[in-house]
Design an enzyme around this catalytic site. Structure first.
Site, PDB file in Angstrom:
ATOM      1  N   LYS A  86       1.124  -1.180  -0.117  1.00 60.40           N
ATOM      2  CA  LYS A  86      -0.092   0.070   0.245  1.00 60.40           C
ATOM      3  C   LYS A  86       1.098   1.190   0.262  1.00 60.40           C
ATOM      4  O   LYS A  86       0.095   2.420  -0.920  1.00 60.40           O
ATOM      5  CB  LYS A  86      -0.985   0.106   1.281  1.00 60.40           C
ATOM      6  N   ASN A  87       1.811   1.133   1.091  1.00 61.37           N
ATOM      7  CA  ASN A  87       2.720   2.141   1.041  1.00 61.37           C
ATOM      8  C   ASN A  87       3.570   2.960   0.003  1.00 61.37           C
ATOM      9  O   ASN A  87       4.061   3.681   0.041  1.00 61.37           O
ATOM     10  CB  ASN A  87       3.315   2.247   2.409  1.00 61.37           C
ATOM     11  N   ASP A  95       4.385   0.992  11.283  1.00 57.98           N
ATOM     12  CA  ASP A  95       3.412   0.720  11.324  1.00 57.98           C
ATOM     13  C   ASP A  95       2.981  -0.919  11.521  1.00 57.98           C
ATOM     14  O   ASP A  95       3.041  -1.544  11.442  1.00 57.98           O
ATOM     15  CB  ASP A  95       3.379   0.732   9.590  1.00 57.98           C
ATOM     16  N   CYS A 110      -5.350   8.973   9.132  1.00 62.26           N
ATOM     17  CA  CYS A 110      -5.708   7.975  10.803  1.00 62.26           C
ATOM     18  C   CYS A 110      -5.627   9.098  11.725  1.00 62.26           C
ATOM     19  O   CYS A 110      -4.815  10.166  11.164  1.00 62.26           O
ATOM     20  CB  CYS A 110      -3.958   7.040  10.453  1.00 62.26           C
ATOM     21  N   ARG A 140       0.903  15.257  12.734  1.00 58.39           N
ATOM     22  CA  ARG A 140       1.116  14.696  11.269  1.00 58.39           C
ATOM     23  C   ARG A 140       1.605  16.284  10.146  1.00 58.39           C
ATOM     24  O   ARG A 140      -0.042  16.290   9.551  1.00 58.39           O
ATOM     25  CB  ARG A 140       0.350  14.111  10.436  1.00 58.39           C
ATOM     26  N   ARG A 147      -8.143  -0.042   4.306  1.00 58.42           N
ATOM     27  CA  ARG A 147      -7.370   0.711   3.332  1.00 58.42           C
ATOM     28  C   ARG A 147      -5.991  -0.023   3.551  1.00 58.42           C
ATOM     29  O   ARG A 147      -5.718   0.569   2.255  1.00 58.42           O
ATOM     30  CB  ARG A 147      -6.680   1.374   5.045  1.00 58.42           C
TER      31      ARG A 147
END
Ligand code: UD1
Length: 422
Positions: free
Chosen positions: A23-24, A309, A120, A125, A401
């Site tokens: 995903k990332n 993560d 999230c 952030r 997600r």
């Protein structure tokens, strides 16, 4: 609303599990597909995740053609026409990672407008490093009414030192710098495998990026980029999640196509605990006996440190290991919300600022819990596999997600788990 129902107690995961594309990695790769003014870009090994649908829509919203062949995990993008300047709020607001379209739109059009991103709720952030870097490349930035507008008469290469090796900022600046005039040097750049994957695609598109995977990136700007074809790198966080799942259930699982070097910091901690981790020709095998594992101290850091993560999932593992383990979260503030939910299941823990002490080996009972963010959702499901009785995990939009068919993959390994509607 969907829920995952997991019955725990004597689960012992066994067998093989296959990992998806990351995903990332794919989110910035999709942002990069808007850079080429000639030719299509084809991405293979694209995971079927809600974040990917969101990013496809962000790119489509720029008047770019995007098709997702889900049967073949393939996305084809044609950005050869004129791009719109403005990323649609409707999609950008759903996902923080969409901020990485700012650099590419600006580089292509000289003007870009993107809403402040959502995502999230793990800390404040900010995106100051993205914006400072773009300013160093010659952009004028303004922030009005929740929108960021960037304009330039032409980006110019620059020397940029990042205060912190932000993954997203490194990606944004790398992409912008590919079409800048002259050379850009980014020092203290992020070194994650997903940065390397992005550099590989950009170089296939005709850019000249050196040093990806080290702390210094050198980018020689070019006039134009062209479409390219690329396989998305495997998801080290999904792989890591299954490694932890196997470890905490005294399992024996082969995580197929997992990449050893990408999971080195996690593997090192699992081995320190006493988990058997072996590199095989087609993946990584985890064998474990929970009763023999030892508590450890883990500190999250930018790559090649322990990934934030994997923090939530690793704290789930710590709960079943006898003795006191310590988790120190240095990358994000406010990333211990899952521990509150785990307390409802019998977890004994104390949090002091960025440090959580986990008293492992206490009895755990199933409960109704809610996902608080993407990785927390996986962690709660994992702990449900080892708690006595039934656990129900809600708010699965977080899980979707980043994990494809998570419950089906766990069920195939022997977990008593199902997803229900209601
Ligand atoms: C990416 C990952 C996310 C992962 C994180 C850290 C994607 C899509 N997401 O997120 O899963 O948890 O890396 O490994 O790849 N920061 C600033 N200013 C900035 C940017 C970041 O202060 O301009 C801070 C953040 O608040 C945070 C830290 O830097 O405390 C790390 O953020 P960053 O590396 O940028 O993470 P993301 O790219 O958002």
């Amino acid at each position: 609303m969907d829920k995952i129902i997991v019955k725990g107690g004597s689960t012992r995961l066994q067998g093989e599990v296959t990992i998806e594309g990351a995903k990332n990695a794919v989110l910035p790769l999709l942002a990069a597909t808007i850079l080429p003014s000639k030719g299509q870009t084809i991405l293979h090994n694209v995971p079927i995740l809600s974040d990917v649908f969101t990013m496809n829509n962000v790119v489509r919203g720029l008047d770019v053609q995007v098709s997702f062949d889900q049967d073949h995990n393939m996305v084809t993008v044609d950005a050869t026409g004129d791009l719109l300047d403005e990323a649609p709020y409707e999609y950008v607001s759903q996902m923080r990672a969409s901020i990485v379209v700012l650099g590419p739109i600006l580089a292509r059009n000289g003007h870009a407008k993107v809403s402040m991103p959502g995502g999230c709720t793990i800390g404040s952030r900010p995106i100051d490093l993205h914006l400072k870097g773009l300013e160093a490349l010659g952009a004028k930035i303004s922030q009005v009414g929740g929108d960021i507008t960037a304009t330039t008469d032409g980006l110019q290469g620059a020397n940029i030192y990042m205060d912190f090796p932000s993954v997203g900022a490194t990606q944004n600046l790398m992409m912008a710098a590919t079409l800048a005039q002259g050379t850009t040097i980014i020092e203290n750049a992020a070194r994650e495998p997903e940065i390397v994957d992005l550099a590989i695609l950009l170089n296939k598109m005709g850019s000249d990026i050196r040093g990806a995977g080290t702390e210094t990136l050198i980018i020689n700007g070019v006039d134009k980029l062209h479409g390219a074809e690329h396989d998305v790198v495997q998801d080290r966080i999904e792989a890591g999640t299954f490694m932890v799942a196997a470890a905490m259930t005294s399992g024996d699982v082969l995580i197929k196509s997992a990449i050893w070097e990408h999971n080195r910091p996690l593997i090192s901690k699992l081995q320190e605990m006493g988990v058997e981790v072996t590199e095989e020709s087609d993946g990584i095998r985890i064998k474990s006996d929970v009763n023999r594992l030892k508590p450890v101290t883990v500190k999250t850091l930018p790559h090649p440190g322990f990934p934030t993560d994997m923090q939530a999932q690793f704290t789930a593992l710590m709960t079943v290991v006898n003795g006191e383990s310590t988790m120190i979260e240095t990358v994000f503030e406010n990333r211990f919300q899952h521990l509150e939910e785990m307390r409802r299941m019998g977890l004994h823990s104390e949090i002091l600022r960025d440090t959580a002490l986990i008293r492992g080996g206490q009895p755990l009972q199933g409960a109704q819990v809610m996902s608080t963010d993407l990785r927390a959702s996986a962690a709660l499901i994992l702990i449900g596999m080892v708690a006595d009785g039934t656990t129900s995990v809600g708010e699965l939009s977080h899980l979707d997600r980043g994990y494809y068919k998570f419950h089906e993959k766990l069920a195939a390994l022997g977990a008593d788990i199902k997803r229900i509607n209601g």
